[in-house]
Each structure stands twice: as C-alpha cells, then as structure tokens.
Design a protein around this motif. Structure first.
Motif, PDB file in Angstrom:
ATOM      1  N   TYR A   6     -67.821 -32.487 -56.002  1.00 16.47           N
ATOM      2  CA  TYR A   6     -68.704 -33.593 -56.357  1.00 16.47           C
ATOM      3  C   TYR A   6     -69.170 -34.321 -55.098  1.00 16.47           C
ATOM      4  N   PRO A   7     -70.216 -35.114 -55.198  1.00 19.44           N
ATOM      5  CA  PRO A   7     -70.627 -35.915 -54.044  1.00 19.44           C
ATOM      6  C   PRO A   7     -69.497 -36.844 -53.619  1.00 19.44           C
ATOM      7  N   SER A   8     -69.580 -37.360 -52.408  1.00 17.45           N
ATOM      8  CA  SER A   8     -68.562 -38.285 -51.921  1.00 17.45           C
ATOM      9  C   SER A   8     -68.509 -39.504 -52.837  1.00 17.45           C
ATOM     10  N   GLU A   9     -67.348 -40.160 -52.838  1.00 15.89           N
ATOM     11  CA  GLU A   9     -67.196 -41.331 -53.698  1.00 15.89           C
ATOM     12  C   GLU A   9     -68.189 -42.427 -53.349  1.00 15.89           C
ATOM     13  N   VAL A  10     -68.658 -42.439 -52.121  1.00 12.09           N
ATOM     14  CA  VAL A  10     -69.664 -43.431 -51.730  1.00 12.09           C
ATOM     15  C   VAL A  10     -70.949 -43.199 -52.527  1.00 12.09           C
ATOM     16  N   VAL A  11     -71.350 -41.958 -52.663  1.00  8.56           N
ATOM     17  CA  VAL A  11     -72.531 -41.622 -53.477  1.00  8.56           C
ATOM     18  C   VAL A  11     -72.273 -41.973 -54.931  1.00  8.56           C
ATOM     19  N   ILE A  12     -71.071 -41.644 -55.410  1.00  6.19           N
ATOM     20  CA  ILE A  12     -70.722 -41.914 -56.804  1.00  6.19           C
ATOM     21  C   ILE A  12     -70.854 -43.410 -57.103  1.00  6.19           C
ATOM     22  N   ALA A  13     -70.300 -44.246 -56.227  1.00  2.06           N
ATOM     23  CA  ALA A  13     -70.387 -45.692 -56.441  1.00  2.06           C
ATOM     24  C   ALA A  13     -71.820 -46.191 -56.313  1.00  2.06           C
ATOM     25  N   SER A  14     -72.609 -45.541 -55.467  1.00  2.00           N
ATOM     26  CA  SER A  14     -73.994 -45.974 -55.239  1.00  2.00           C
ATOM     27  C   SER A  14     -74.861 -45.802 -56.479  1.00  2.00           C
ATOM     28  N   ALA A  73     -74.503 -29.034 -62.610  1.00  3.78           N
ATOM     29  CA  ALA A  73     -75.664 -29.811 -63.054  1.00  3.78           C
ATOM     30  C   ALA A  73     -75.368 -31.302 -62.986  1.00  3.78           C
ATOM     31  N   LEU A  74     -74.125 -31.681 -63.306  1.00  2.00           N
ATOM     32  CA  LEU A  74     -73.744 -33.087 -63.242  1.00  2.00           C
ATOM     33  C   LEU A  74     -73.725 -33.590 -61.806  1.00  2.00           C
ATOM     34  N   VAL A  75     -73.325 -32.745 -60.870  1.00  2.00           N
ATOM     35  CA  VAL A  75     -73.355 -33.114 -59.450  1.00  2.00           C
ATOM     36  C   VAL A  75     -74.771 -33.511 -59.052  1.00  2.00           C
ATOM     37  N   GLU A  76     -75.753 -32.735 -59.472  1.00  2.00           N
ATOM     38  CA  GLU A  76     -77.152 -33.053 -59.163  1.00  2.00           C
ATOM     39  C   GLU A  76     -77.556 -34.398 -59.757  1.00  2.00           C
ATOM     40  N   GLU A  77     -77.114 -34.655 -60.980  1.00  2.00           N
ATOM     41  CA  GLU A  77     -77.474 -35.910 -61.638  1.00  2.00           C
ATOM     42  C   GLU A  77     -76.860 -37.100 -60.900  1.00  2.00           C
ATOM     43  N   ILE A  78     -75.580 -36.961 -60.502  1.00  2.00           N
ATOM     44  CA  ILE A  78     -74.914 -38.039 -59.766  1.00  2.00           C
ATOM     45  C   ILE A  78     -75.605 -38.283 -58.429  1.00  2.00           C
ATOM     46  N   GLU A  79     -75.878 -37.212 -57.700  1.00  2.03           N
ATOM     47  CA  GLU A  79     -76.548 -37.368 -56.405  1.00  2.03           C
ATOM     48  C   GLU A  79     -77.920 -38.009 -56.588  1.00  2.03           C
ATOM     49  N   GLY A  80     -78.658 -37.583 -57.614  1.00  2.00           N
ATOM     50  CA  GLY A  80     -79.989 -38.139 -57.853  1.00  2.00           C
ATOM     51  C   GLY A  80     -79.960 -39.639 -58.092  1.00  2.00           C
ATOM     52  N   GLU A  81     -78.922 -40.127 -58.787  1.00  2.00           N
ATOM     53  CA  GLU A  81     -78.827 -41.559 -59.060  1.00  2.00           C
ATOM     54  C   GLU A  81     -78.151 -42.318 -57.925  1.00  2.00           C
ATOM     55  N   GLY A  82     -77.464 -41.603 -57.035  1.00  2.00           N
ATOM     56  CA  GLY A  82     -76.768 -42.278 -55.948  1.00  2.00           C
ATOM     57  C   GLY A  82     -77.589 -42.421 -54.683  1.00  2.00           C
ATOM     58  N   ASN A 124     -73.604 -46.638 -62.030  1.00  2.00           N
ATOM     59  CA  ASN A 124     -73.761 -46.169 -63.407  1.00  2.00           C
ATOM     60  C   ASN A 124     -72.394 -45.775 -63.951  1.00  2.00           C
ATOM     61  N   THR A 125     -71.764 -46.675 -64.689  1.00  2.00           N
ATOM     62  CA  THR A 125     -70.411 -46.415 -65.176  1.00  2.00           C
ATOM     63  C   THR A 125     -70.384 -45.306 -66.226  1.00  2.00           C
ATOM     64  N   GLU A 126     -71.416 -45.219 -67.035  1.00  2.00           N
ATOM     65  CA  GLU A 126     -71.452 -44.162 -68.056  1.00  2.00           C
ATOM     66  C   GLU A 126     -71.515 -42.789 -67.400  1.00  2.00           C
ATOM     67  N   LEU A 127     -72.280 -42.690 -66.331  1.00  2.00           N
ATOM     68  CA  LEU A 127     -72.395 -41.424 -65.614  1.00  2.00           C
ATOM     69  C   LEU A 127     -71.060 -41.039 -64.974  1.00  2.00           C
ATOM     70  N   ILE A 128     -70.351 -42.011 -64.440  1.00  2.00           N
ATOM     71  CA  ILE A 128     -69.082 -41.706 -63.786  1.00  2.00           C
ATOM     72  C   ILE A 128     -67.997 -41.437 -64.824  1.00  2.00           C
ATOM     73  N   TYR A 129     -68.087 -42.038 -65.995  1.00  2.00           N
ATOM     74  CA  TYR A 129     -67.195 -41.644 -67.091  1.00  2.00           C
ATOM     75  C   TYR A 129     -67.407 -40.170 -67.422  1.00  2.00           C
ATOM     76  N   ALA A 160     -75.052 -54.057 -64.191  1.00  2.00           N
ATOM     77  CA  ALA A 160     -75.429 -53.145 -65.272  1.00  2.00           C
ATOM     78  C   ALA A 160     -76.625 -52.340 -64.820  1.00  2.00           C
ATOM     79  N   LYS A 161     -76.715 -51.130 -65.326  1.00  3.10           N
ATOM     80  CA  LYS A 161     -77.843 -50.269 -64.990  1.00  3.10           C
ATOM     81  C   LYS A 161     -78.582 -49.890 -66.268  1.00  3.10           C
ATOM     82  N   THR A 162     -79.886 -49.959 -66.191  1.00  2.00           N
ATOM     83  CA  THR A 162     -80.689 -49.592 -67.363  1.00  2.00           C
ATOM     84  C   THR A 162     -80.747 -48.077 -67.517  1.00  2.00           C
ATOM     85  N   GLY A 163     -81.230 -47.660 -68.658  1.00  2.00           N
ATOM     86  CA  GLY A 163     -81.608 -46.266 -68.823  1.00  2.00           C
ATOM     87  C   GLY A 163     -82.942 -46.033 -68.149  1.00  2.00           C
TER      88      GLY A 163
END
Length: 947
Positions: A658-666, A79-88, A669-674, A440-443
């Motif tokens: 998990y998605p590639s680190e490129v997606v993660i950085a995209s 489920a977290l993979v989907e959330e990361i991809e969605g924001e990346g 969202n530091t809270e999401l990557i934590y 910084a990224k908003t909610g």
C-alpha cells in the motif's frame, strides 16, 4: 604401486568422517527443533485438521469469509492502492497548467523518474518485482513519454548510489541524493525536448527507512556541499535540473516523491515553476493514479498531514534530535551505554508551534511557513455554509453541519476541517492557538452539487492536561472559539467562528474522569517530566526556545542510572502475590471463550488448565507467530509485519504494498481507510495470516525521522482517526492489528543502543505522543460472530476492535517502554481500558528483559525461547505474571480469524510439517549411510587383516 592405508589410519580417518556426519545430523535436528517455529514460517507448518464432534457437524463456524475469490484478492487490493493514492495526492501549487491535455507529450526529468521511491526500507519495504513504475503509470493515462531522456535516466540510476538506510547500522548507511548532473543530459536528449514539450515533469525524490534517520549535515555526501546543507533541501544538481527545465519548457511541473516534508519555498516562490504535485510513496500500483491526476481523470483532494516550514533548522525540534550520549552511563555501572533525546518543545510541534508563535508575534508566518497543515488545492472550487449546529454540555458533543457546494466546473471532493482555540492565560496551562478537532470529506461532487457533512467534537476532547497543579485533564472557563478552516491557518470564507463558552473550570480528576476514560487519570510520568529542565512556553517563546544539549544534560541523574540497571526478577517479587492454580482439567477450550468478556469467570477456569511449560512456551515464542497449545485447543497463528501491507521477512509471501501511511493520512478519508483495513484482512484470510504488526502510530516530530513514511502525521488526532479506521476494518475480518510503536519512538537513531531515553513533559506525552494510540484503543470497534449455545446458534457481538499493541525499543525516561508499568498497565489497560495482547518489538537485545516485560504488561516476546528466557517461572509473582500475559494473548486470539472453522467441542490435530517429513527422510538416509559406512569399514579392516 601406492601403499595401502593401514587399518589404524583408515579407521581413524573414516571414523572421524562418519562422526562428523553424525554430529552434523544431530546438530541440524537440535537446531530445527529449537527454532521449529521459525522454520515453520519459512518452510511451512503442518496443516491443522479440524474434526467436529458428533452433533456439531452442521454448525456454521466460518466466522470470517473472503469478499472475493482467493485469486481475485490481490487484483482488488491493487485497485484499492490506486484509489488511496489518487485521494492522497496533494496539489501544492498550480497556475493553471494542470491538468495536462489528453495524450500530452511530456519529458520526465530527474533520477527519481526512473528510480522512484515506492515505500521505505525495513518493515515498510516494498518488493519491486511487480510494482507499477512512474513511466508505466503515466502511460496508463495515455501520456506520451520522452523515451530518449527516460532511457538515459534509467541507465544512470544503477551507476550512482542514492541514500540508503542500513537498519541500525549508521556506519553502513548513506545519504547521497544521487541526482544526475545536467551534463548527463546529452545533446540528443536536449534535442528531443522539443518533441515532448507539452510539459516537463521534474521528479524530486527522498527515501527513508527503519533503523536510521535522515542526515542534517550532507558534508561528505554531496560533491557540491555547502555549509549547513541537509538532506531535505534541494541540492545543486536538482537546482541545475530545474534550471534546465525552465530554459527548455513553457510548462514545468515538479513532482515530489517523498514521504518526509521538504523545504519547498524556493519552488513555491518561483514563478517559472507552474505546478507542484506531492505524490508521497505510492506503493504497488499508485503511480497509475498519479497519471490519472496529471490528466484530470482524478481531481486531487489530498491535504498535507505535516506543516512545511521554509527553514527546517529554525524548527524547535531541530537541535534536540539525533545522537546524544550520557557521559556517566556505561557497562561499568549499567546494562550498557546510555543515549537520550529531549523534547524541550513540549506540545509545540508542527503547526501547533508555527500557528501559536505567529499569534504571539514571535515569527512572521508568511516567511516561516510554505504550506500549512491540512493544505491542498483542487481543480475545482467549493463554497461552505454552516447549515446547523448543536453545542452540547460539558459531558456532551459539539456538532456542526456544513453544506459544501462545488462551485467550479469539474467534479471533485472537499475536506472540511474544524479547529478549536481554547482560552489561554499567560503562565497557565500551555495551549496551542489552534488544534484540529474534527474533519470530514465529501463524496465526489459534480459541478453545482452539494453535500452536507457533520463534524463532531466531544467537549471533553478540548481539555488540556495540567501536569503541574491539577494533575488531570482540565477544561478552563472561558470562550472556546470553533473555526471551520481549509487548513491550519486559513478560516474558510463565509463561515463565521462559533463561540462555545464554559462558565466555570472543569477538572476531570478522581471519580469525575472523562466519559471516554475507563478509570481516573492522573500523573504517571513525573520522572519523565523531570528530565526536561526548560519547556518551550507560549508565555516566553524567545526565553524558552529549545537549545541543544550541553554541560549537565550529558550527565544522567541517579534515578536515570537506576533505570538502566539490569532487571532482576528476584528483586521485584510481590510479597502479596498468591500462587495461581495450574494444570487443572476443567474441560474448556479456547473456542469456548469466543464472545465472552475479558473478565468473564470462565477465563479463570481456562487459565487454571494451563501448565507452567505451556505458558512459558506461549509467551517466549512470539516471533511472527503465536504457538499452538493443544491442551486448550489453541491453534498456531502467523503474525506478519507492516504497515505497507502484509510483509514477510521469513517467507516468499508477497501481498499488496500500500502507499506510505503519509499518503494514507493525506486522503482524510476514514471510509476509504476502513476499506483498506478490510482489504488487508481479506489478504490475511487468503494467506492464513492472523496478526499484522500495523498500523504504525508514532508522530512526525521531526521531518528527519527515518521512519516517518511509516507514520501518519504530526497531528495526533488525524493519526488516531486513521489508525482506528484501519484497525476497525482489519478486525472485521478477524485480523488483530498490533498498533505500534508504543510509545515515543519518534527517531531511529540509537533506538536499539540500550534503548534511547526519550524525555518529555507529561502534557506533551498525553496530548501528542500517546493520543494516537489512545484514540485507536478507545474508538476502534468490531462486530464478531460466535456460537453462543449448545445448539450452534451464531450470535453477533460488538466489542473493541483494537486487541493488540506493540511496545517500542526506546525508553520512556530511564525505563524501557516495554517494561514500563505506568505505560503498559496504568495508562494502556487502566485508564484506556485496553483488553488484549501487548508484544515487544523485535527482542534481540539484552536490555529487553522478558521478566520485566510480563511484569509491566507486555505479554508476548517477539523472539523465541532459544533466544530469550525467563529468569523466574516458579514464584507466585512469576506465575501470576505468566497467567496474566497468557490471558491477554489468548483473548486476542480467541477473537481472531485463527478460530475459523472451530466450534465448541472441536478436536484439532496437525499433520506433520513438510520440512519435518523431509528431515525424517534425510535422517533415515543418513542413518542408512552411516550403517553402510560402518559396515564397509568393518569389511575393509577384516579383508586387510586377512591379506
């Protein structure tokens, strides 16, 4: 009647048979003993039996716990993979066709629609047996897919190869695009378009992999090759497919399924291409999020982590990337051949070059750049307003409060970026016209809603490194312009620049070093700087623009040749070394060290207990593990690969990809990557994994680097912030993360061919290539639990979160990175204050000498003592180095999940490994067989004699 075999012949034949069986049995036992650590990983080790001493039975020693039931870990990770991809996901272009209408009927075009890129090859590979494919992901969003066309693509994919990087085997690698020619779309398929005509989704894919780079010349790999064609531009089959889509559909959406930047100017400038959606490599379940973004259930909020130039061949890195060999280094005068790459562009890579070159009038930005760094669109709009600011002194912070308001009609998230422009003097320290300082990224903001975010930048972080004169970080006097921007090129409307002025120059030298440093910082890499004769300069872009190696570049200097000589321990003894104590009985165990500082005097007593044999065993057997040392109660650990999740070559373990680190950085969202780090830590506890060879922190110097999918970005600050967040999260669950590959491992070509020499000036090294590691080492943090008295009191202790680093295959100048004292000790441990273990990359190669490794500060050899050995284990220098390396390894393990369940005084024993039991049973069976065979031979010979 057949004549019976004579006793002599019978004895010879059957004695030989029994001897072979005995020899094979002995060989299997010897080999399994020698490679027992490897076999433990593959077949399973014995279970640790933890017995608490009297009086401590009720002490809480569960320092780390799962956040889920063991069976639910993977479900939550997916489920977290989907959330990361969605924001990346990055929305690059949209003329209003996205989001698609609910339950829209769409036609997928392109081979990658049915054969997408999920990750990459090598340590970042994704197992495909349980992934969600693109079709399923879109169907989960209730989109209706044209099965006629999809079936054709699905049938085509196995029949035509696409590019595959074979690890460190360029002769076996291929670079085909593998797209289906438009002739493959049958009349029936084309007829089906009208039934699924709400949109054509054209998928363009590119992969990557460890041990090889993408090609800059497609000659021989494309049937329709044109002169100068490279792998990251559209080929004829892809262009024909796009033409087919435009001819048959009113709405054309291009989906970019690649972690490397591509040349997309043709698509951006084509009015008939309605939208471009970059999805990267989505990992396990990320394509579900792709479907959600297409229909608007998720509003895209990703931003590019690399600049997208219009023509990659004009990039300053283009000519200094790839295969260059010294003419005067070979096995005749060195440890092997010599290869090199020159970073002539200095600090001007990615957006730093394009933004600065445009300011200086060297390029036309609009012609040279398709998408800036930090760029991305949304389905809504946002306004920004500076709500407050604090401009601290030179040793303090700058903080800016920005009120972000959703002025559109749908909910969404916004990324606020702060850039700084330092005062530049022509001919002075090189400086980019803009540098990312914070973000910084908003909610999730509903329409009309607002949120105030705070962006913080330490004033000292705006310093530039002067390797020529001050040999230190320098804040020049003058005005520093601070700008709030939506990307590296665009200042946000309504946000006036802020001037920060320094009245006098500040040089961070000697004891007046930066607050974030642990010791004075000065030049460490003069020899590496000397390897570049011309550095790209803002003062004269035209006259200093990088050129391909030629003439004298191919002739190594005497100093370089010296670096390629075999390492001899005897030649590197320290005459002042004092022989440390070994083998003492001080009654300490590793658990007693938990929570103590690295320099606590108790460590000396524990280290005094170690024998030479134990230290050598610990250091030389680091292949995906650390060994148990029963004399000090150190449990064995399992350490697996990354960074696309926990990856194992040796076992059947299959954790979430998990998605590639490129997606993660995209995601920005530091809270999401934590949270991602925490999740990987949970997977570690669930699967009894302690160490993770991740995250990977190298720089996207060139889009052709095969391993870019494993790395975050071209920007060192973004890379460092993401790395620190991930490491902090994972360490909160007791997982030590070996951030890799330290350092300047920015191409794969020749990486293991005796270690390719990377040459760069020290400013570029410090401001670009070392900075992601520096940021993570300094800023990752964890809070551990430890028993701190003889009553079992559990205390919480805050400490650094980064306790492991992996060195790289390449050389820094002429010296192998893992054997570089300036890199592994002076900078990493001295200047940055790193405490923990440093491990080599896979040590299969002759030039990676264990003696050199531990002398330089690389403690753990990713190999086994059957494959690598120490030349010297007896001199005072050697024993001191062994002791230091052991200290570093033990410090990291003491503060990891390996200590779960262990309290002071605990006795650890081990059950016999299942494979050992099986081997013992097999040995017994073979023994019985040999005895029976021998007895049969005796009986047969006697009977034959009697007859």
């Amino acid at each position: 009647m057949k004549k019976k075999m004579s006793n002599k012949k019978f004895t010879i034949v059957w004695s030989s048979v029994l001897a072979v069986v005995l020899a094979l049995t002995i060989a299997v036992n010897v080999l399994t003993n020698v490679f027992s650590g490897y076999v433990d990983l593959f077949l399973g080790a014995g279970e640790a039996i933890i017995t608490k001493t009297e009086g401590s039975e009720d002490w809480d020693s569960e320092y780390y716990t799962l956040d889920y039931t063991k069976g639910d870990v993977k479900k939550n990770a997916n489920a977290l993979v989907e959330e990361i991809e969605g924001e990346g996901i990055v929305l690059m272009k949209n003329n209003g066709v996205l989001p698609l209408a609910p339950r829209a009927k769409v036609t997928l075009l392109g081979r990658s629609a049915a054969d997408p890129v999920y990750g990459g090859s090598g340590s970042g590979a994704v197992k495909l047996d349980t992934v969600v494919n693109l079709k399923s992901g879109l169907e989960s969003a209730e989109l209706k897919i044209n099965n006629t066309v999809y079936g054709i693509l699905e049938s085509f994919a196995p029949t035509k190869p696409k590019g595959v990087i074979a690890m460190d085997k360029p002769q076996d690698s291929s670079y085909y695009i593998g797209e289906m020619p438009v002739s493959g779309y049958t009349p029936a398929a084309i007829a089906s378009f009208s039934d699924y005509a709400d949109a054509a989704v054209v998928v363009i894919g590119r992969g990557g992999g460890e041990g090889g780079d993408l090609t800059r010349d497609m000659k021989g790999w494309d049937d329709n090759y044109v002169e100068g064609q490279h792998q990251l531009e559209l080929n004829k089959d892809e262009k024909d497919m796009l033409a087919l889509a435009k001819q048959n559909f009113d709405k054309v959406v291009v989906m970019v399924n690649a972690s490397s930047a591509m040349e997309l100017g043709e698509l951006e400038n084509d009015a008939d291409i309605d939208a471009i959606l970059w999805v990267g490599s989505p990992g396990q379940t990320g394509f579900n999020a792709v479907g959600s973004v297409l229909v608007g259930d998720v509003n895209p909020s990703g931003r590019t982590v690399d600049i997208y130039p219009a023509d990659f061949t004009k990039d300053p890195t283009y000519v200094n990337f790839g295969d260059y060999k010294y003419s005067n280094i070979s096995k005749q005068n060195a440890s092997g051949d010599g290869y090199f790459v020159q970073y002539e562009e200095g600090i001007y890579i990615g957006y730093r070059y394009y933004e600065t070159a445009a300011v200086e009038g060297f390029i036309n930005y609009d012609e040279a750049v398709v998408y800036p760094f930090g760029y991305g669109l949304s389905y809504t709009d946002f306004s920004w307003e500076i709500a407050g600011q604090k401009l601290g002194g030179a040793e303090e912070d700058i903080s800016i409060d920005v009120k972000v308001t959703n002025t559109g009609s749908v909910a969404g998230k916004e990324v606020v970026q702060l850039y700084y422009s330092a005062p530049y003097t022509k001919g002075g320290i090189e400086k980019s016209s803009v540098v990312l300082g914070a973000f910084a990224k908003t909610g999730l903001l509903e329409p009309g809603a607002s949120e105030t975010v705070t962006l913080t930048l330490a004033v000292e972080d705006m310093a530039s490194y002067d390797y020529k004169d001050a040999k230190a970080y320098v804040l020049d006097a003058g005005s520093y312009k601070l700008t709030l921007q939506s990307d590296s090129h665009t200042v946000k409307e309504g946000c006036a620049p802020i001037d920060y002025t320094l009245s006098k120059q500040i040089v961070f030298s000697g004891d007046k070093y930066r607050a974030s440093d642990a010791a004075p910082v000065t030049n460490q890499f003069d020899d590496v700087t000397a390897g570049i004769t011309t550095n790209l300069s803002r003062a004269d872009f035209a006259g200093t623009f990088p050129t391909a190696p030629q003439g004298a570049d191919f002739e190594a200097s005497e100093a370089t040749i010296l670096g390629y000589q075999p390492y001899k321990a005897a030649d590197n003894e320290d005459p002042d070394a004092v022989m440390p104590a070994t083998g003492e009985e001080n009654g300490l165990s590793l658990i007693d060290m938990r929570g103590l500082s690295y320099n606590d005097e108790s460590w000396e007593l524990l280290l005094n207990q170690l024998s030479l044999r134990n230290m050598s065993k610990l250091i030389l057997n680091g292949m995906y593990a650390t060994v148990d040392l029963r004399s000090i109660g150190k449990p064995a650990t399992v350490d697996f690969d990354g960074p696309a999740g926990i990856s194992s070559y040796m076992t059947a373990l299959s954790s979430t990809a998990y998605p590639s680190e490129v997606v993660i950085a995209s995601t920005y969202n530091t809270e999401l990557i934590y949270r991602m780090g925490v999740m990987v830590g949970n997977e570690g506890i669930a699967n009894k994994v302690t160490g993770w060879y991740a995250p990977a922190m190298n720089i996207h110097r060139s889009p052709f680097a095969g391993r870019n999918f494993e790395y975050y970005s071209e920007d060192p600050l973004l890379s460092g912030i993401m790395g620190a967040a991930c490491v902090s999260g994972a360490s909160s669950k007791g997982m030590y993360c070996t951030i890799k590959h330290f350092a300047v491992n920015d191409q794969e070509t020749n990486r293991v061919n005796n270690g390719v020499s990377a040459w760069a000036n020290e400013q570029a090294l410090r401001e670009i290539y070392l900075k992601p590691f520096e940021y993570t080492v300094k800023n990752a943090a964890q809070t551990i639990k430890a028993i701190t008295d003889d009553k079992g009191t559990m205390s919480e202790i805050t400490m650094k979160g980064c306790t492991a680093v992996m060195s790289s295959f390449n050389r820094i100048g002429g010296t192998w990175a893992g054997g570089s004292v300036p890199l592994m000790t002076n900078v990493l441990r001295g200047e940055w204050g790193f405490e923990g273990l440093a491990i080599t990359d896979f040590d299969l190669y002759d030039y990676m000498y264990p003696d050199q490794s531990i002398a330089a500060g690389t403690d753990l050899i990713l190999s086994t003592d059957a494959m690598k050995s120490l030349e010297d284990t007896k001199s005072a220098t050697a024993v001191r180095n062994l002791r230091n390396a052991s200290h570093n390894i033990l410090y990291a393990v003491a503060h990891s999940n390996a200590m779960n369940g262990i309290a002071p005084g605990t006795i650890i024993t081990y059950t016999t490994a299942p494979w050992v039991k099986g081997l013992m049973m097999a040995d017994a069976a073979v023994g019985v067989l040999l005895l029976a065979g021998a007895a049969w031979m005796v009986v047969r010979v006697r009977r034959n004699k009697e007859k």
